[in-house]
Design an enzyme around this catalytic site. Structure first.
Site, short mmCIF file in Angstrom:
data_model
loop_
_atom_site.label_atom_id
_atom_site.label_comp_id
_atom_site.label_asym_id
_atom_site.label_seq_id
_atom_site.Cartn_x
_atom_site.Cartn_y
_atom_site.Cartn_z
N PHE A 149 0.85 -1.19 0.00
CA PHE A 149 0.00 0.00 0.00
C PHE A 149 0.89 1.24 0.00
O PHE A 149 2.00 1.21 0.53
CB PHE A 149 -0.91 0.04 1.23
CG PHE A 149 -1.99 -1.02 1.24
CD1 PHE A 149 -3.21 -0.79 0.62
CD2 PHE A 149 -1.77 -2.23 1.88
CE1 PHE A 149 -4.19 -1.78 0.63
CE2 PHE A 149 -2.75 -3.21 1.89
CZ PHE A 149 -3.97 -2.98 1.27
N PRO B 230 8.95 3.47 5.03
CA PRO B 230 10.14 2.79 5.56
C PRO B 230 11.21 2.55 4.49
O PRO B 230 12.38 2.38 4.82
CB PRO B 230 9.59 1.46 6.10
CG PRO B 230 8.16 1.75 6.41
CD PRO B 230 7.72 2.72 5.35
N HIS C 126 -4.26 2.68 4.76
CA HIS C 126 -4.39 1.96 3.49
C HIS C 126 -5.02 2.84 2.42
O HIS C 126 -5.56 2.33 1.44
CB HIS C 126 -5.25 0.70 3.66
CG HIS C 126 -4.69 -0.30 4.62
ND1 HIS C 126 -4.82 -0.19 5.97
CD2 HIS C 126 -3.97 -1.43 4.41
CE1 HIS C 126 -4.22 -1.20 6.57
NE2 HIS C 126 -3.69 -1.97 5.65
#
Length: 698
Positions: free
Chosen positions: A442, A448, A488
């Site tokens: 997503f 990250p 999301h």
């Protein structure tokens, strides 16, 4: 003294004397050159004005490592590895040209720091683009090993090549190093991690920074061998690295070597050691200086001291002359500042059949699946990986269903929750010839991996002078859809577009999905394909036309070409009663619905690709109509849409009847879970229609 893992080679000290004296003499000559270089830089600080680090204290382990590397290997150095580079055969002058940021710097043409190499040739190991982000090179270097393992398992590797990743001890605390270690251990990859432990991370001591050293940390990664050695002793370092390299070449598993070394000079030319290191600490480090240690070893073998003194003098003379030549070298050409951002793509025109007569209408999600299947069929070096895309599930949207069963688990496979590894590994995979396709599950999850995207992927082509573009297709489902909630539903295009060196594609229908995905895969540069999950199945009211006839296998759309999805009537245009609506993704369907109530007055441009952008189509359209609305699903303030509106205003000012307007989502930090709140935050057809009526009333 050495600490070792039970299965690691344990080179006994009695074997050190078996090392050929010529190897030691070569090391002494190069070590003397490295010292002369460091001294020269320090004496010429006004000339050596760009920040740099030197290898003083680290020379023994670096040279011992360099001597083991083969031309078919891959090596990822870190910013203190000048001795390693000397050991590979790069001359002092070559390194100095980068130090002084000269135009003839073979690595980056004056664009990057000292000891930030990249190299592609036949006489030395390959060095992919290197960033300065400490520890970040662990993931691309592991990606190299991942690619080598794939080639070996598929019978395409002609040698026992391996990947070497070098870094300082402070970088071991980085989370992305853990991701690399985890993947290398799990997949049993042929990689050596060399940790040069000098107990300092700028002014942060090892006691302040870590609860354990690299050797003990590596114990937590099952399948990774490890050893700790005295990296200031060249004989021990050479013998140990010789054994480690042989072991990895044969066993094809990861190995960590922690080499204890002294730091004999400043962290960098800009951070002086006297500012934070005590006299006692400096004295402790100088007591293990590798140069006098090696000199004593050579004297004990009967090498005359005058021979060593002569070598030192020759090194100083060579370095002095090299420095003067580098100093006199030309500065970079000014125009080179904008060269090598991308390399040319083979897809420069629309080709193939968009709507074959015998074709069937498919939803966008099937366009994803069918495109990936054809790519994997046509390109044996294409690999597809990400979270949940393997044979059990085939993607959370079923967009990769059946692919693992058809192509095998070596080419289509699951990964852990490692977005940094997913993105960064593509640099290493590309370097060995593979063509990676990765999925970030997503849009909300890409952050990250953003460090790898910015520091490694986007900069690779530019900072390698075009030698290492990263051919990576990164797929990312995005957008809000029926209560997806705050984790999301993100629209992330403005964030991505702030990173230069990436191409950003955003299809809005099945035919564009297939044509753009094929072109994105063939593009030798990194391409991020944003796929609105609300359009996958056309379940959102008003999105039925996202389904389209499946294009032919050969169909491609060049990146950077928008399309006109709805034309205004010429009568309305000539009377000044029309609006150009510029949008993409779900915005196309809000616009189409709104335009139904304003027949003939709205011309809709689907950008399809956000970078490169079809400015020609946008500007020509806006100039014809004189009024413009830019529509986006993103929060409006400081968005790509607002930036585009500004560019339109500048380019079309003399043709405008009104200010360019922008409509986006409300400025909230996240999309709420409750669908009524979600609808309140997002644009929709009614909101679009009202803004269009306001523009037409001007």
């Amino acid at each position: 003294m050495q600490e070792k893992y039970s299965q690691s080679p344990n080179p006994p000290s009695s074997n050190y004397g078996m090392i050929d004296s010529q190897i030691l003499l070569r090391a002494y000559a190069l070590m003397s050159a490295a010292r002369a270089m460091a001294s020269t830089y320090e004496q010429n600080r006004s000339v050596c004005k760009y920040v740099h680090s030197v290898s003083s204290g680290h020379e023994a382990i670096q040279l011992a490592t360099a001597f083991q590397l083969k031309p078919f290997d891959f090596v990822s150095p870190y910013y203190r590895d000048e001795s390693l580079l000397l050991g590979l055969g790069f001359s002092p002058e070559t390194l100095m040209l980068q130090l002084l940021a000269k135009g003839s710097d073979i690595f980056t043409g004056g664009k990057a720091y000292y000891a930030h190499p990249n190299f592609k040739g036949t006489d030395k190991p390959t060095i992919i683009h290197q960033s300065s982000a400490t520890g970040m090179q662990a993931i691309p270097a592991t990606g190299v090993a991942q690619g080598l393992a794939f080639l070996e398992k598929t019978g395409q590797l002609e040698n026992r090549a391996l990947s070497l990743c070098s870094f300082g001890d402070a970088s071991i605390t980085e989370g992305e190093v853990s991701e690399a270690f985890q993947f290398a251990s799990l997949k049993k990859l042929p990689i050596i991690y060399l940790v040069q432990d000098n107990e300092w991370g700028i002014s942060v001591s090892s006691d302040e920074a870590r609860s354990m050293d690299a050797f003990h940390y590596a114990a937590g990664f099952s399948g990774m061998e490890r050893i700790k050695i005295d990296g200031s002793d060249f004989e021990q370092s050479f013998y140990c690295m010789q054994q480690v390299f042989e072991w990895v070449r044969q066993n094809r598993r990861p190995y960590l070597v922690q080499a204890r070394v002294p730091l004999l000079t400043h962290h960098t030319s800009g951070v002086r050691m006297e500012a934070y290191r005590s006299p006692a600490d400096l004295a402790k480090h100088r007591a293990t200086d590798p140069l006098p240690i090696l000199k004593r070893q050579l004297l004990s073998r009967g090498i005359p001291e005058e021979d060593l003194s002569k070598m030192e003098a020759e090194a100083i003379n060579e370095v002095t002359k090299a420095f003067e030549r580098a100093r006199a070298a030309l500065e970079p050409r000014p125009e080179s500042a904008v060269e090598n951002i991308f390399v040319p793509t083979p897809v420069d025109s629309e080709q193939g059949e968009r709507a074959p007569a015998e074709g069937k209408k498919i939803p966008m999600v099937d366009a994803v699946l069918f495109s990936l299947r054809e790519i994997l069929e046509d390109h044996p070096l294409a690999v597809l990986y990400g979270q949940d895309i393997g044979r059990r599930l085939g993607g959370v949207f079923r967009e990769t269903a059946t692919l693992a069963a058809q192509f095998g688990d070596e080419r289509v496979f699951n990964t852990a929750i490692q977005e940094a590894y997913l993105i960064g590994s593509t640099a290493g995979m590309c370097a060995v010839g593979l063509k990676p396709i990765v999925e970030i599950q997503f849009g909300d999850y890409i952050f990250p991996g953003f460090n790898q995207l910015v520091t490694e992927i986007a900069k690779s082509c530019y900072l390698s002078g075009g030698k290492f573009p990263v051919q990576a297709l990164i797929r990312v489902p995005v957008g809000a859809y029926q209560g997806g909630g705050p984790y999301h539903s993100a629209s992330i295009e403005s964030t991505l577009l702030s990173v230069k060196g990436l191409k950003i594609v955003y299809p809005s229908n099945a035919a564009d999905m297939k044509g753009l995905m094929k072109a994105a895969f063939l593009d030798p540069n990194p391409v991020i394909m944003l796929e609105h999950k609300g359009l996958y199945w056309s379940k959102v009211p008003g999105t039925e036309t996202a389904k389209s006839i499946e294009p032919s296998r050969e169909y491609v759309i060049p990146l950077g070409k928008g399309s006109i999805v709805l034309q205004a009537d010429e009568t309305a245009v000539s009377q000044g009663e029309s609006v150009a609506l510029i949008t993409y993704g779900m915005g196309v369907y809000w616009a189409m619905s709104a335009a139904k109530n304003l027949p003939g007055q709205i011309e809709i441009i689907d950008l399809r690709c956000l970078f490169p952008l079809d400015e020609t189509l946008v500007f020509e359209t806006v100039r014809r109509h004189g009024k413009c609305l830019v529509l986006t699903e993103e929060a409006q303030n400081n968005s790509f849409a607002e930036a585009l509106a500004g560019r339109i205003s500048n380019a079309c000012f003399n043709f405008l009847d009104a200010a360019v307007e922008v409509l986006g989502a409300l400025d909230v930090p996240a999309i709420p879970m409750n669908m009524a709140l979600e609808n309140e935050v997002l644009p929709d057809a009614k909101k679009v229609e009202q803004r269009l009526r306001n523009l037409l009333a001007i």
